[in-house]
Design a protein around this motif. Sequence first.
Motif, PDB file in Angstrom:
ATOM      1  N   VAL A 371       0.830  -1.204   0.000  1.00 58.78           N
ATOM      2  CA  VAL A 371       0.000   0.000   0.000  1.00 58.78           C
ATOM      3  C   VAL A 371       0.865   1.255   0.000  1.00 58.78           C
ATOM      4  CG1 VAL A 371      -1.904  -1.190   1.130  1.00 58.78           C
ATOM      5  CG2 VAL A 371      -0.191  -0.020   2.534  1.00 58.78           C
ATOM      6  N   THR A 404      -5.905  -5.692   3.307  1.00 57.41           N
ATOM      7  CA  THR A 404      -5.052  -5.017   2.323  1.00 57.41           C
ATOM      8  C   THR A 404      -5.819  -4.677   1.053  1.00 57.41           C
ATOM      9  OG1 THR A 404      -3.106  -6.188   3.173  1.00 57.41           O
ATOM     10  CG2 THR A 404      -2.923  -5.197   0.994  1.00 57.41           C
ATOM     11  N   ILE A 407      -7.723  -1.425   1.257  1.00 55.21           N
ATOM     12  CA  ILE A 407      -6.907  -0.229   1.073  1.00 55.21           C
ATOM     13  C   ILE A 407      -6.537  -0.050  -0.387  1.00 55.21           C
ATOM     14  CG2 ILE A 407      -4.730   0.877   1.702  1.00 55.21           C
ATOM     15  CD1 ILE A 407      -4.885  -0.398   4.400  1.00 55.21           C
ATOM     16  N   GLU A 408      -6.213  -1.138  -1.075  1.00 51.53           N
ATOM     17  CA  GLU A 408      -5.862  -1.031  -2.495  1.00 51.53           C
ATOM     18  C   GLU A 408      -7.044  -0.498  -3.304  1.00 51.53           C
ATOM     19  OE1 GLU A 408      -2.511  -4.349  -3.439  1.00 51.53           O
ATOM     20  OE2 GLU A 408      -4.529  -5.104  -3.116  1.00 51.53           O
TER      21      GLU A 408
END
Length: 619
Positions: A371, A404, A407-408
């Motif tokens: 990230v 994750t 967030i991506e």
Amino acid sequence: MKQSKLNNNNKPQPNIGWSGIFVGLLVLILLNSLLFPYVGNQPVKDADYNTFVTAVDKGTVTSVNIKEGRIYYEVAGRKGKQYFRTTEVNDPQLVDRLLKAKSPAKGGHIVFTKQLPQKNSPIVDFFLWWILPGLIFYWIWRAGANKMVKGASGGFLSLGNSGAKVYAESDVKTRFADVAGQDEAKATLKELVDFLHNPRKYTALGARLPKGALLVGPPGTGKTLIARAVAGEAHVPFFSISGSEFVQMFVGMGAAKVRDLFRQAAQKAPCIIFIDEIDAIGKSRDQAMGNDEREQTLNQLLTEMDGFDATKGVVILAATNRPESLDKALLRPGRFDRRIIMELPDLEGRKAIFQVHLKKVKHGNIDLDVVGRATAGSSGADIANIVNEAALRAVRLGKSEVETDDIEESVETVIAGEQKKGAVISPEEKRIISYHELGHAMVAAMQTHSAPVQKITIVPRTSGALGYTMQVDSGEKHLMSKTEMLNQIATLTGGRAAEEVMCHTCTTGASNDIEKATQLARAMITTYGMSDTFGMMQLEQQRYKYLGGASSLTCSQQTAKDIDTEVRDIIRQAHDKAVGIIKAHEPEMNAAAKILLSKETITGDEFMNVLKSYEKDKE
């Protein structure tokens, strides 16, 4: 954060009081008597003149009183006495009519009176119309002048109050641990904090406390946050005000606010004064400025910074995005002794900022390296927004914690907007879009010194993008070579090249690519000195680099024409290179397009696997 009792703006406002209530009631009574007159407890009704004459002739009128252009008369009827009024008209027969009329209720005659208008003496009129208004305006002027000079807050015409928000040392909860990605700035400001805590350690050697520090950097890098952290670490009162609050309509009011601010700070020393967006009052004093109020405010600020005693522990912190526009006198040593640059965070800084903001949300095992690389060029405020978007996405999907992939996806949401799942795109347009995006990826993959492709998608976004190709550098880069810039221009032209080679057409989808390629090619010539024709010659002057970098040419018209020609040649050569790459890899383009059309989104690894499979077949 709760505001401290030190704030002068928190003083209770004065009550209206019984005198104000009495005056209000008196005004209402006067208005009521003027608009709705009464005789005893009976209201006076309006009537026209014809009704009045008819009532006189019928003998129902018992009394008439002519006063100030109006006729008031009493009528006796079955309902008892009623009172009316009408407007006096030029009727020469009115007096004879009233004298001849009979009224049985009054012994056969109407009681008739007329009051002569009373006039004030010339002395009284002169006092009411000239002396009294003059005294009122003089009192208002004196009250405003006194307030402005004293800098008192509250009350009538409060002109001198600084308007600064004042926070006590117990109210400022921000610490240096809450500020990440700005290690150099924190190291510099920690010395100021130590000076406020242990002044004797420095004064023993003759060192003095810096009067001011100027925080410079792009928006969102945490200038205001780190100023609050300084106050929180030092445990001193914190005065916060925006530069625009000093700019007033009338000349002298801004200067009065500056005086009041420093007067309050002297009373609360040691303390910290923070002026946000100081360029609002600190612009260079030149002929183009032409604003007496701003110049007087700036002069007063310079005077106050020279006048206060640094040993008392008053530190001035100011923030701006446009340091080049500030007056030279404001930046000299003795006023702002230090300039602290707060640039966009690097990879490690972004990872540290993610750690700070992830503490506020429930999250699993987040790959900070992934990230962090995906958010190159993002500020601290951008990362805070990305983490919040990731938390919202996790809630929408019913997850118990942020992961994750959340967030991506939030990175893409911040950059390109939300997915337009309901958008209807025809199969032919979708085919062109897929080849366009694969053209970018193919040219990037077939060149050296290009960022690896991470994701290719043809899902439309709310920003207007019908698809995009995401490239992410494997590490942090601080310099770009000429070869890298030429390769980047070729990658930008790869979308249009794929449309021409694979679809035998060209569309409007390359508009953003053309804009970026032109800007990059022009910067190579005018800013970075990468032109064989002009060499290391400055052809363009850049201003406000922290706000997007507005620029203007500093050359003749003929030179500007030659620059345009060279920009065109660079882009044309890059486009020809991209066309050659696409033609040499048409089978790979077709195979990748088939996968992309079916899945709509593929990763960079899936795209590279297609290329590797064809390389094996060729071997």
